[in-house]
Design a protein around this motif. Structure first.
Motif, PDB file in Angstrom:
ATOM      1  N   ILE A 260       0.865  -1.190   0.000  1.00  0.00           N
ATOM      2  CA  ILE A 260       0.000   0.000   0.000  1.00  0.00           C
ATOM      3  C   ILE A 260       0.893   1.229   0.000  1.00  0.00           C
ATOM      4  O   ILE A 260       1.786   1.344   0.846  1.00  0.00           O
ATOM      5  CB  ILE A 260      -0.914   0.025   1.241  1.00  0.00           C
ATOM      6  CG1 ILE A 260      -1.765  -1.259   1.285  1.00  0.00           C
ATOM      7  CG2 ILE A 260      -1.822   1.255   1.216  1.00  0.00           C
ATOM      8  CD1 ILE A 260      -2.567  -1.399   2.557  1.00  0.00           C
ATOM      9  N   THR A 261       0.611   2.115  -0.961  1.00  0.00           N
ATOM     10  CA  THR A 261       1.403   3.337  -1.030  1.00  0.00           C
ATOM     11  C   THR A 261       0.510   4.524  -0.704  1.00  0.00           C
ATOM     12  O   THR A 261      -0.616   4.608  -1.195  1.00  0.00           O
ATOM     13  CB  THR A 261       1.968   3.513  -2.448  1.00  0.00           C
ATOM     14  OG1 THR A 261       2.419   2.250  -2.902  1.00  0.00           O
ATOM     15  CG2 THR A 261       3.109   4.513  -2.450  1.00  0.00           C
ATOM     16  N   LEU A 262       1.037   5.426   0.156  1.00  0.00           N
ATOM     17  CA  LEU A 262       0.255   6.594   0.556  1.00  0.00           C
ATOM     18  C   LEU A 262       0.666   7.822  -0.234  1.00  0.00           C
ATOM     19  O   LEU A 262       1.738   7.874  -0.800  1.00  0.00           O
ATOM     20  CB  LEU A 262       0.471   6.858   2.053  1.00  0.00           C
ATOM     21  CG  LEU A 262       0.132   5.731   3.015  1.00  0.00           C
ATOM     22  CD1 LEU A 262       0.312   6.199   4.454  1.00  0.00           C
ATOM     23  CD2 LEU A 262      -1.286   5.234   2.803  1.00  0.00           C
ATOM     24  N   LYS A 263      -0.231   8.786  -0.255  1.00  0.00           N
ATOM     25  CA  LYS A 263       0.118  10.062  -0.889  1.00  0.00           C
ATOM     26  C   LYS A 263       1.018  10.863   0.035  1.00  0.00           C
ATOM     27  O   LYS A 263       2.005  11.462  -0.387  1.00  0.00           O
ATOM     28  CB  LYS A 263      -1.145  10.872  -1.164  1.00  0.00           C
ATOM     29  CG  LYS A 263      -2.085  10.214  -2.166  1.00  0.00           C
ATOM     30  CD  LYS A 263      -3.382  11.051  -2.271  1.00  0.00           C
ATOM     31  CE  LYS A 263      -4.455  10.315  -3.024  1.00  0.00           C
ATOM     32  NZ  LYS A 263      -5.795  10.786  -2.662  1.00  0.00           N
ATOM     33  N   GLN A 264       0.622  10.932   1.326  1.00  0.00           N
ATOM     34  CA  GLN A 264       1.393  11.666   2.319  1.00  0.00           C
ATOM     35  C   GLN A 264       1.802  10.669   3.393  1.00  0.00           C
ATOM     36  O   GLN A 264       1.068   9.720   3.659  1.00  0.00           O
ATOM     37  CB  GLN A 264       0.518  12.746   2.980  1.00  0.00           C
ATOM     38  CG  GLN A 264      -0.159  13.694   2.041  1.00  0.00           C
ATOM     39  CD  GLN A 264       0.820  14.617   1.371  1.00  0.00           C
ATOM     40  OE1 GLN A 264       1.821  15.026   1.980  1.00  0.00           O
ATOM     41  NE2 GLN A 264       0.592  14.909   0.097  1.00  0.00           N
ATOM     42  N   PRO A 265       2.897  10.930   4.036  1.00  0.00           N
ATOM     43  CA  PRO A 265       3.229  10.037   5.156  1.00  0.00           C
ATOM     44  C   PRO A 265       2.179  10.173   6.253  1.00  0.00           C
ATOM     45  O   PRO A 265       1.703  11.276   6.521  1.00  0.00           O
ATOM     46  CB  PRO A 265       4.590  10.552   5.636  1.00  0.00           C
ATOM     47  CG  PRO A 265       5.018  11.614   4.690  1.00  0.00           C
ATOM     48  CD  PRO A 265       3.868  11.993   3.834  1.00  0.00           C
TER      49      PRO A 265
END
Ligand code: ATP
Ligand code: ATP
Ligand code: MG
Ligand code: MG
Ligand code: NI
Lengths: 667, 514, 270, 320
Positions: B136-141
């Motif tokens: 899963i990759t996020l836009k913001q940490p």
């Protein structure tokens, strides 16, 4: 008849003798000395106990324990098999209670005391025997054919319900129906599918189903048309004779009683006033009350100048306790009348006391049981509760008739042309083109059977009903449709014509005092309405000025009708429409009101449209007559002419159905 | 109609031996089995018996492996989950990474109508990076994203099931599919759910063959049902009834924090509540101890701030939490001070306002009534109004009132959950969760930094600072941290019981009691 | 004058007590809603004959004060619906025609709805509230009154006294108000009593569902509803308000029935 | 009544009911539109929501369409027999109603049965023993029944018969006929309380009135037995009793709400309460429709009952 009344009044015992019926051959001659000594049922020496099949009542008293009121006291009488006895009296005199007490079917809250024997069995203290006897031994026919049958059950089944156990309904019901003159298919119909007369016949068949030996009938024809009344009564009498039943007929109409029964018993304020053979009483009344009652009944064959009326009305039983009940209204009253309650005593043995068979009295129609001379003689024993019975003056000779006033020819105050009205859903029109006119100061009678359209006509003229077509001119103004008239025209029409109604009990607003009602009427008619004016108005209809503060609930029927008349004539209308204004009143009050109307007509020179089904009444008041049949006018003309020489068969039938007091009337 | 598997024993077992069927009484009804379609708490109680998430929650509130054997945060924006092998769904199909992706996509896809969607707003990409691996990759940490694949916002189901069932997921016809110890055999909304044991559960064999959960909203009926022996477990026994439940012979009552917070919220954008003195005055007028003692019968804890101390597991140590909480300014019950604060405010003569509470939370109403009574003595008229739950929610969303009663259940064990939602100015405005419209740039800054923090300890510090700062402005007056009481009837025992008992396949942890 | 039946006398006594409580509650029990959080729920004991509820409020005091909330609302419903019923029923019955047709269609419409359900829907949807509940009940009860009044008017309309008034050229308004109305007023009044009782029960039902009076109000239905979780701890907190509702409603019903019977008897005795 | 007039009568009835339903559906729609709260808020609860989610939900449930469009699309579906899908549960509305209707019908029917079995005999006894102690007892019981709110009676019955005596189960609907009857007895009894009071009042008054009628006196005077006479009077008092029964069934449909809540029964009443608070428009609309039709059916049955009982109605005579 003068010499006969001197016949010795038999000594009477306290406690009041019972009226004896058959099986006592000797009683006639001896003036019933033994009266009151032995109970009627145990009277021995009776062949085969025939009288045991009748009823004997002794000292019957009905009270209402909750209020402590006594409604009926010391009523004693006997009825033998095959014999018919009429109980006559004005409303509230206790006729119905007597019969209900005999049957043990008093309304809730009332209690009876006294001895009652039915078919020889003492039943007053034995409710089971009484219940067993109902239907099989004694049966009742009630007044209102419209309420006496269960509306949800077919006629045949209702008749079958009363058959003795084990009877074959399939055979018995048609037989009973045939006996009362109805076709067999009536059995499958519901009461609402039958006319009033048919219902009363079904009622009779149902009452006869158990094969009773005693039949009691409480005003069985009051709610029926005069013509139907005669048919039904004739039928009842025929069946009664055929079955040899003891028969008690309750009626408020003395002439009807004379015409239908062997003996007559007059009641007043819960007491018996006079007893005697029908013909004998018709010939000579031995109680002032009976006299007054008979005098107040207008004759159908001639017009009287004034109908003799006694002031006041029937009091409650307790209001006249301990004295002669009629004393307050009696013209012949003496101090003793008020000293104690006069007992019912044998006064004489009547015109036929010494009669032997074959020597028929003036009344040829008097039925005599063949071969039982003694019985017939006893039946004619005369009893009266008047202290002065023996010394009453001879009854005045019948008043001669007077001619009605001559017809007026002025412009009519009311002119009706070709009036038609059909109610939604009705099979035939209520009014099918009626035309008539009323001249100023003229009294025009409208007669006809029930449903002939009389009321509809009156309501159309008064503007309470909208005719389908035709014109109504009131004082020259067209008043055919009140909805389309201007305010002023309506007011003018209302001031020209006013109306009085039949039912005295709902004719006044129960919530308003008499004074308020009259003041309002005066104001509405544009007259001054100060208390003095109201008092004057009250006095003009024969009421005291103190009555202004009372509410209708405190007034008697006659007084209410007077107030209603006062209200109608407050503005001195030119036309007064009277829809059966006296039909619901006792004869004594009826006479008063008729007198009042005649007087008002004189004084105010008012025209009247007088609607009634009673030909005797219309004879007394109307100048001209219209006869309605099924919404159509079948005959018109001066009252005397129409009634004396009726041209139309319908009018003749109407006339024939007025009881004339003779025994032949039913034939 | 309800038909169990053929050939099984009588449904309500005999007197001897442990019962075969567990009968549970829930205090409110559920209308969908799918927890992402309804706002209620009870949906989880049912769903978590059938469905699991990638990560679970331990009894101490820390994240535990569940369907994910292990996971790692490769960089501040990337999470990698390794899927447990040998797991099958209740229908027998094995669990694959693709199923997890499909389940995540339900909420993360654009245009999702799922109630969990908010938690995935920051997600950029979800992919099956291997047969047993999901990335899963996020836009913001966002440090708290670690909690997102926990049962609060994820319930794993199968891709085939999703495709076959479509909109019907959670309905009586569609039901739900999961890998948990039970599967749904019958669902009658507003009436009952019947579950059957999933014998192939990877976690072992659950003790009861069947579980029937009845919805009995009428409290006295529920009590009578337990007294009559027709239920075995009753959840969320109301505090005021606890004594009566305890009095039922054989009934064991367990209470634990339910990770709920009840707080007063003052609308800082609305007069006169924009005046801090007014807020302080009202805060001083709340007798929190009294409320906990009487309204909650002691079954609750006076709330010093937003998160329950039990929620800091893994972020701050127990001692650190304690010292943090001691440093947060408190407004104790003191009517004299309340009066003084009001006198210094813009409305020294008092004012009047309306406070609504949801019909499903009578204890909130009672608390509000005591507050209203105290406020009356200092001249503030507070009209307390009961409204249906839905209306109360709607009013919370509108941010139009001056004072609210907020009632929150934490879906994660992460302390930041409601701290962010209630204090971060990003959530102010209509439909936002910051119902106090609290906008302190300093606080917001701290909170934004906490989101980005990778270090848990650093995150904890930032959150703590924000809490202390915000407390000075009194946008909220936290009232209590709730406790839920669960009644176990005779014959049902539970070894471990705590705040996270129902976050997971709870029925599997029950045992027969003699 | 007939003696008052025992039950009617008892009913009047109950109503009197309730009326006294309703009128003088602020003086009788000035502090009825006073809380005692330390005490909390307790069974009957000294100082609290019926015990206390969970906020430590005295149940007896709540009951007395409750009369002030429970009764006026129901009274408003009864009076309001009677007013509407008279205003609509009188012209409908007297004038007939389209006025009547319109009024009766309206009544039919209302009769094809279950009153309590509609009240629940409306109050539920619009968020409840005492005033709203009362307004809804007034609207729902009015058709009954309208029908009763219209029926009574129809019965009077063709009585000769009304027709005589028409013949005197009095205005329809005057006849309706001065002549017809006084004669049907007792029927309307008796019906209002029955409505009063039914409104009391209905309002209590709405309160039970949380749609009636605001929380914390000392209302019978509300008290009963709030305390029903305490059924086993302090049954009196449930039984007493229940009894208060039942006793008051029963008393109203008895008085209504008695009035009806009196009217009926007067009508029959003429 | 002839076949033709029956047809006309039915047609008129149907038209009337259609008008009521149409008015009601507009009313309900408008009402739900006015209501505070919205579907998306109830769906999401206190959880935060992104604007996208809200927009998606609104699009899915057509919440942004103008009200008339929303109404017309519902109406279009309803006319085609498609009552739509419940927002709250996601199931077709017809299925939901179909599942719950039997319970409510059973409850109402059972309640009516209990009320009739208790109310009419009590009323008859009261009428026959008029003014005596038995009568006073019956009247008092009737008044109390009439005055007791169903939820209070329900609680009382629960405590006494389920908790203390343990004769009946506390909640649930049961499986199998006997068990279901057992489960529904207390709720039905709670529901029947008011109806018993009403029936006692109506049947007693009607019978007293009939017993005073002439035809009863005449029947007794003809020697008919007590049972036959009572039969006469009872049959005649059936019309007012039927009227009362109609009112009772309608009242019971409303009373089920309270009783279903008290006894945790999944019937139409509790569905209504839940759907109303949730703003579940399709369900509330369908419920309104269904309840109106039920009431219309009950009223129709009552009218058919009239004509079965009273030949004057059946054969077109004028009832006097
Ligand atoms: N149920 C009752 N309760 C009290 N008083 C009654 C009752 N029935 C009749 N009365 C009274 O008893 C008296 C006699 O009544 P009854 O019915 O016998 O009169 P009637 O002669 O038959 O009169 P009518 O010609 O009007 O039928 C009346 O004064 C009446 O008011
Ligand atoms: N309001 C009405 N609606 C329908 N039919 C009516 C109405 N009034 C009278 N009728 C019918 O019209 C016919 C004439 O009635 P009306 O009352 O004029 O007769 P009447 O001669 O006054 O009779 P009675 O002597 O019985 O008073 C009857 O067949 C009656 O049934
Ligand atoms: Mg009589
Ligand atoms: Mg007439
Ligand atoms: Ni099932």
């Amino acid at each position: 008849m003068g010499e006969r009344e001197s016949g010795a009044a038999g000594p009477s015992q306290a406690g009041g003798p019972a009226v004896r019926s058959g099986g006592r051959p000797r009683a006639a001659g001896s003036g019933s000395r033994e009266g009151g000594q032995s109970g009627p049922g145990e009277s021995g020496g009776r062949g085969g106990g025939r009288s045991g099949a009748g009823i004997a009542v002794e000292g019957l008293t009905v009270r209402q324990p909750a209020t402590g009121r006594t409604l009926l006291s010391e009523v004693s009488f006997e009825v033998a098999p095959g014999e018919s006895v009429a109980i006559v009296g004005e409303s509230g005199s206790g006729k119905s209670l007597t019969v209900r007490a005999v049957l043990g079917l008093l309304p809730r809250g009332l209690e009876a005391a006294g001895k009652v024997r039915i078919a020889g069995e003492r039943v007053d203290d034995d409710p089971r025997t009484r219940a067993r006897q109902r239907g099989g031994v004694v049966s009742l026919l009630m007044q209102d054919p419209f309420t006496l049958l269960n509306p949800l059950r077919r006629a045949g089944r209702q008749i079958a319900d009363g058959l003795p156990r084990g009877a074959d309904a399939a055979a018995e019901v048609p037989r009973l129906l045939a006996e009362v003159g109805l076709p067999a298919d009536v059995a499958g119909r519901y009461p609402f599918q039958l006319s009033g007369g048919m219902r009363q016949r079904v009622g009779l068949a149902a009452a006869l189903a158990g094969g009773p030996r005693v039949l009691l009938a409480d005003e069985p024809t009051t709610a029926l048309d005069a013509t139907t009344q005669r048919e039904v009564l004739a039928l009842v009498r025929r069946v009664q004779r055929e079955r040899d039943m003891a028969f008690v007929l309750i009626t408020h109409d003395l002439r009807l009683a004379f015409s239908t029964c062997d003996r007559v018993m007059v009641m007043y304020a819960g007491r018996i006033m006079e007893v005697g053979g029908a013909a004998a009483v018709r010939e000579e009344q031995l109680h002032p009350y009976t006299r007054a009652l008979l005098a107040a009944e207008p004759p159908a064959d001639r017009r009287l100048a004034v109908i003799p009326a006694v002031a006041g009305s029937v009091p409650a039983h307790d209001a006249v306790r301990g004295r002669c009940a009629f004393a307050d209204r009696c013209a012949l009253v003496v101090a003793e009348c008020r000293a104690g309650a006069p007992a019912l005593r044998v006064v004489g043995h009547g015109p036929y006391a010494s009669a032997v068979p074959g020597e028929a009295g003036p009344s040829a129609g008097l039925p005599a049981v063949p071969g039982e001379a003694g019985l017939s003689a006893v039946r004619d024993a005369r009893l009266s509760a008047c202290l002065r019975a023996a010394e009453l003056p001879a009854p005045p000779a019948p008043e001669p008739g007077v001619a009605p006033p001559l017809p007026v020819t002025a412009d009519p105050v009311l002119r009706v042309r070709d009036l038609r009205r059909t109610f939604a859903g009705a099979r035939r029109p209520a009014l099918a083109g009626v035309s008539l006119s009323v001249a100023p100061g003229e009294v025009v009678g409208v007669v006809g059977e029930s449903g002939s359209g009389k009321t509809t006509l009156a309501r159309c003229v008064a503007g309470l009903e909208r005719p389908d077509s035709g014109t109504i001119l009131l004082g020259g103004a067209d008043c055919s449709d009140y909805g389309r008239m201007g305010r002023g025209a309506v007011r003018q029409a209302r001031r020209t014509a006013q109306m009085i109604f039949q039912d005295p009990y709902s004719t006044l607003n129960p919530a308003r005092t008499v004074g308020a009602a009259l003041a309002e009427a005066l104001r509405a008619d544009g007259r001054p309405a100060a208390p003095g004016d109201v008092a004057r108005l009250l006095e003009s209809v024969g009421l005291g000025r103190d009555m202004a503060g009372m509410r209708p609930a405190g007034l008697s029927g006659g007084e209410r009708q007077r107030v209603a008349i006062a209200r109608a004539v407050a503005g001195e209308p030119r036309l007064l429409i009277c829809d059966e204004p006296v039909s619901a009143l006792d004869v004594s009050v009826q006479a008063q009101i008729l007198g009042l109307l005649a007087e008002l007509r004189e004084r105010l020179s008012m025209a009247m449209l007088f609607i009634t089904h009673d030909l005797a009444v219309v004879r007394q008041i109307a100048d001209r007559l219209y006869v309605l049949e099924a919404g159509e006018c079948v005959e018109a003309g001066p009252a005397g002419q129409v009634l004396d020489a009726p041209a139309h068969p319908y009018t003749r039938a109407l006339l024939a159905s007025v009881p004339d007091g003779s025994g032949g009337w039913l034939a | 109609g309800s038909t169990g598997p053929a050939g099984q024993g009588s449904p309500s077992g005999g007197a001897a031996g442990p019962r075969d069927v567990l009968r549970v009484a829930l205090p409110s009804s559920i209308s969908s089995l799918d927890a992402s379609k309804e706002a209620g708490i009870m949906n989880y109680v049912v769903a978590l018996l059938c469905q699991e998430a990638l990560v679970g929650v331990g009894q101490d509130g820390s994240l535990q492996p569940a369907l994910a054997e292990s996971w790692s945060r490769k960089d501040p924006k990337t999470y990698v989950y390794t899927i447990r092998g040998g797991v099958t769904f209740a229908d027998g199909t094995p669990l694959a990474a693709d199923d997890v992706v499909a389940s995540l996509d339900l909420h993360a896809k654009k245009g999702s109508t799922s109630a969990f969607a908010y938690a995935y707003a920051n997600v950029d990409k979800i992919e099956a990076s291997g047969p047993a691996e999901v990335t899963i990759t996020l836009k913001q940490p966002d440090a708290s994203f670690a909690w997102t694949p926990s049962p609060g916002t994820l319930l794993v189901t199968g891709r085939k099931f999703i495709e076959a069932t479509g909109q019907d997921i959670g309905t009586p016809t569609g039901k739900i599919l999961g890998t948990g110890p039970y599967k749904v055999t019958e669902f009658a909304p507003d009436s009952h759910v019947t579950l059957e044991r999933n014998d192939a559960w990877w976690g072992g064999k659950a003790p009861y063959r069947q579980i029937r959960l009845d919805f009995i909203p009428e409290e006295s009926t529920r009590l009578l049902a337990m007294r009559g022996g027709s239920v075995d477990v009753a959840l969320n026994v109301p505090a005021e009834q606890i004594d009566q439940w305890k009095a039922v012979p054989g009934v064991e009552l367990k209470t634990a924090s339910d990770r709920s917070l009840v707080t007063l919220a003052f609308n800082t954008a609305k007069k006169p509540w924009n005046d801090v003195h007014v807020r302080r005055a009202v805060a001083h007028a709340v007798d929190r101890e009294g409320i906990v003692r009487s309204v909650l019968r002691g079954h609750g804890q006076v709330a010093a701030t937003v998160p329950d101390p039990a929620q800091w597991g893994g972020v701050l140590g127990e001692a650190e939490v304690k010292s943090l909480y001691e440093s947060i300014p408190q407004y104790g019950f003191d009517l004299a001070q309340a009066r003084a604060e009001l006198a210094r405010s813009s409305v020294p003569g008092g004012f009047s306002d309306v406070l609504t509470y949801p019909g499903s939370g009578p204890q909130l109403g009672r608390a509000a009534l005591t507050l209203a009574q105290n406020l009356k003595t200092i001249g503030i008229t507070l009209e307390v109004k009961e409204v249906p739950l839905e209306q109360w929610i709607a009013e919370l969303g509108k941010h139009a009132s001056g004072i609210y009663l907020g009632w929150y259940f934490a879906t994660t064990g992460d302390p930041s959950e409601y701290v962010q939602q209630l204090l971060n100015s990003a959530y102010a405005g209509e439909n936002g969760s910051n119902i106090a419209e609290y906008d302190n740039p300093e606080v917001t800054g701290l909170l934004d930094r906490a989101k980005e923090a990778v270090e848990e300890a650093a995150r904890g510090k930032l959150l703590g600072e924000a809490l202390v700062k915000a407390a000075a402005d009194v946008p909220y007056q936290p009232l209590w941290w709730g406790e839920a009481a669960t009644a176990f009837g005779p014959g049902v025992g539970t070894g471990e019981f705590g705040p996270y008992f129902f976050v997971g396949p709870w029925a599997a942890k029950l045992s027969a009691r003699s | 004058m007939t003696r008052l039946p025992v039950s009617v006398a008892a009913a009047f006594a109950v109503l009197l007590a309730v009326a006294v409580a309703a009128v003088s509650a602020p003086w009788l029990v000035p502090d009825a809603t006073g809380q005692d959080l330390m005490l909390g729920i307790a069974g009957p004991g000294p100082g609290h004959p019926l015990g206390t509820d969970d906020l430590g409020r005295d149940v007896l005091q709540l009951l007395v004060a409750g009369a002030r909330t429970a009764v006026p609302g129901a009274l408003c419903v009864a009076v309001g619906s009677m007013l509407i019923g008279n205003l609509v029923g009188l012209p409908a019955g007297y004038l007939g025609g389209w006025v009547d047709a319109l009024a009766m269609r309206w009544a039919d419409l209302m009769f094809s709805l279950p009153a309590l359900l509609v009240a629940i829907v409306v109050a539920g949807v619009l968020g409840g509230g005492y005033g709203l509940a009362i307004a809804v009940l007034v609207v729902l009860f009015a058709p009954t009154d309208t029908r009763v009044v219209r029926g009574a008017v129809l019965e009077q309309r063709h009585r000769p006294y009304v027709e005589a008034a028409r013949l005197k050229n009095l205005s329809a308004w005057r006849i309706m108000t001065r002549h017809v109305w006084p004669n049907i007023a007792p029927v309307a009044l008796a019906n209002a009593f029955l409505n009063f009782a039914y409104a009391l029960v209905s309002l209590a039902s709405l309160s039970f569902l949380g749609l009636g009076v605001p929380a914390g109000s000392p209302d019978w239905g509300r008290t009963l509803s709030d305390n029903r979780t305490q059924l086993l701890a302090n049954p009196w907190a449930v039984i007493a308000p229940g009894l208060a509702i039942i006793a008051t409603a029963a008393a109203l019903n008895i008085v209504g029935d008695w009035l009806y019977e009196r009217v009926d008897r007067r009508g029959r005795a003429r | 009544m002839t076949g033709r007039s029956w047809g006309a009568f039915l047609l008129r009835r149907l038209a009337g009911t259609a008008v009521v339903v149409a008015l009601l559906s507009v009313g309900v729609f408008g009402l739900l539109y006015l209501a505070p709260g919205s579907v998306q808020q109830t769906l999401l609860g206190t959880r935060p929501a992104t604007p996208e989610t809200i927009a998606a939900i609104q699009a899915r449930y057509h919440l942004n369409d103008p009200l008339p469009v929303q109404y017309l699309s519902w109406l279009g579906g309803a006319v085609r027999g498609d009552l739509g899908t419940s927002i709250r549960t996601g199931t077709p509305v017809a299925d939901t109603l179909g599942q719950r209707l039997p319970l409510t019908l059973a409850l109402t029917g059972y309640g009516t049965l209990l009320a009739v079995l208790a109310g009419i005999p009590l009323g008859v006894v009261g009428a026959l023993r008029r003014g005596r102690a038995t009568d006073r007892l019956v009247v008092t019981a009737g008044v109390v029944g009439l005055s007791a709110p169903p939820f209070a009676v329900g609680l009382l019955l629960l405590v006494v018969f389920a908790a203390w005596l343990g004769w009946f189960p506390v909640y649930g609907t049961g499986e199998g006929f006997a068990d279901q009857v057992l489960h529904l007895t207390l709720p039905a009894a709670a529901l029947a309380g008011g109806a018993v009071g009403m029936l006692v009042r109506f049947s007693r008054a009607a019978l007293i009135r009939e017993l005073e009628q002439d035809y009863v006196v005449f029947a007794r005077a003809r020697g008919l037995g007590g049972a036959a006479v009572l039969g006469y009077a009872l049959r005649n008092s059936l019309v007012p009793i039927l009227t009362a029964a109609g009112l009772i069934v309608t009242g019971m449909l409303a009373g089920t709400v309270l009783v279903e809540v008290t006894f945790a029964l999944p019937g139409l009443g509790s569905l209504l309460v839940d759907s109303v608070t949730f703003k579940d428009v399709p369900v509330v609309q369908a419920l309104a429709l269904l309840l109106t039709l039920l009431i219309a059916a009950v009223n129709l049955l009552v009218d058919v009952g009239y004509s079965a009982v009273d030949p004057r109605v059946r054969l077109g005579g004028r009832a006097s």
